[in-house]
Design a protein around this motif. Structure first.
Motif, PDB file in Angstrom:
ATOM      1  N   UNK A  48     -39.030 -28.600  -5.128  1.00 28.88           N
ATOM      2  CA  UNK A  48     -40.368 -29.116  -5.436  1.00 28.88           C
ATOM      3  C   UNK A  48     -40.343 -29.834  -6.782  1.00 28.88           C
ATOM      4  N   UNK A  49     -41.268 -30.759  -6.983  1.00 26.65           N
ATOM      5  CA  UNK A  49     -41.314 -31.507  -8.246  1.00 26.65           C
ATOM      6  C   UNK A  49     -41.348 -30.619  -9.497  1.00 26.65           C
ATOM      7  N   UNK A  50     -41.957 -29.472  -9.406  1.00 29.80           N
ATOM      8  CA  UNK A  50     -42.015 -28.579 -10.555  1.00 29.80           C
ATOM      9  C   UNK A  50     -40.664 -28.016 -10.964  1.00 29.80           C
ATOM     10  N   UNK A  51     -39.679 -28.107 -10.102  1.00 24.22           N
ATOM     11  CA  UNK A  51     -38.330 -27.600 -10.372  1.00 24.22           C
ATOM     12  C   UNK A  51     -37.388 -28.690 -10.888  1.00 24.22           C
ATOM     13  N   UNK A  52     -37.801 -29.940 -10.856  1.00 19.04           N
ATOM     14  CA  UNK A  52     -36.887 -31.050 -11.142  1.00 19.04           C
ATOM     15  C   UNK A  52     -36.260 -30.973 -12.534  1.00 19.04           C
ATOM     16  N   UNK A  53     -37.032 -30.629 -13.551  1.00 22.03           N
ATOM     17  CA  UNK A  53     -36.474 -30.577 -14.903  1.00 22.03           C
ATOM     18  C   UNK A  53     -35.391 -29.512 -15.034  1.00 22.03           C
ATOM     19  N   UNK A  54     -35.624 -28.329 -14.476  1.00 20.18           N
ATOM     20  CA  UNK A  54     -34.622 -27.263 -14.588  1.00 20.18           C
ATOM     21  C   UNK A  54     -33.399 -27.552 -13.732  1.00 20.18           C
ATOM     22  N   UNK A  55     -33.588 -28.237 -12.607  1.00 23.71           N
ATOM     23  CA  UNK A  55     -32.448 -28.604 -11.766  1.00 23.71           C
ATOM     24  C   UNK A  55     -31.589 -29.637 -12.485  1.00 23.71           C
ATOM     25  N   UNK A  56     -32.229 -30.610 -13.105  1.00 21.01           N
ATOM     26  CA  UNK A  56     -31.483 -31.614 -13.863  1.00 21.01           C
ATOM     27  C   UNK A  56     -30.725 -30.949 -15.007  1.00 21.01           C
ATOM     28  N   UNK A  57     -31.362 -30.002 -15.665  1.00 27.14           N
ATOM     29  CA  UNK A  57     -30.713 -29.267 -16.747  1.00 27.14           C
ATOM     30  C   UNK A  57     -29.503 -28.499 -16.218  1.00 27.14           C
ATOM     31  N   UNK A  58     -29.646 -27.879 -15.061  1.00 23.25           N
ATOM     32  CA  UNK A  58     -28.528 -27.140 -14.465  1.00 23.25           C
ATOM     33  C   UNK A  58     -27.352 -28.067 -14.198  1.00 23.25           C
ATOM     34  N   UNK A  59     -27.636 -29.241 -13.675  1.00 19.24           N
ATOM     35  CA  UNK A  59     -26.574 -30.212 -13.435  1.00 19.24           C
ATOM     36  C   UNK A  59     -25.893 -30.649 -14.723  1.00 19.24           C
ATOM     37  N   UNK A  60     -26.696 -30.846 -15.757  1.00 17.44           N
ATOM     38  CA  UNK A  60     -26.153 -31.266 -17.050  1.00 17.44           C
ATOM     39  C   UNK A  60     -25.308 -30.166 -17.698  1.00 17.44           C
ATOM     40  N   UNK A  61     -25.690 -28.915 -17.496  1.00 22.88           N
ATOM     41  CA  UNK A  61     -24.979 -27.793 -18.115  1.00 22.88           C
ATOM     42  C   UNK A  61     -23.715 -27.371 -17.370  1.00 22.88           C
ATOM     43  N   UNK A  62     -23.558 -27.802 -16.150  1.00 22.00           N
ATOM     44  CA  UNK A  62     -22.401 -27.383 -15.351  1.00 22.00           C
ATOM     45  C   UNK A  62     -21.104 -27.832 -16.027  1.00 22.00           C
TER      46      UNK A  62
END
Length: 64
Positions: free
Chosen positions: A40-54
């Motif tokens: 959902x759109x509300x999760x987009x920022x944390x998902x992007x952060x997860x990708x960046x932190x991997x």
């Protein structure tokens, strides 16, 4: 948003699960599992952060 993972690259650091636990999990071997490939759109920022932190760059996040 669309998420893909390369489990062959995953090192099991778990940063994705810590960043976005509603979207990512780890299997019994500690490798990333996507629980929701189109969050959902509300999760987009944390998902992007997860990708960046991997550390293994195993997560790819694409905006639709």
């Amino acid at each position: 948003m669309r998420i893909t993972v390369d489990s062959d690259r995953c090192v099991g650091a778990g940063q994705c699960v810590l960043s976005a636990p509603d979207v990512f999990d780890q299997d019994e071997d500690g490798l990333v599992v996507v629980l929701d490939p189109r969050p959902a759109p509300g999760e987009h920022d944390v998902v992007q952060q997860a990708g960046d932190l991997c550390p293994a760059h195993a997560i790819t996040v694409n905006e639709d």
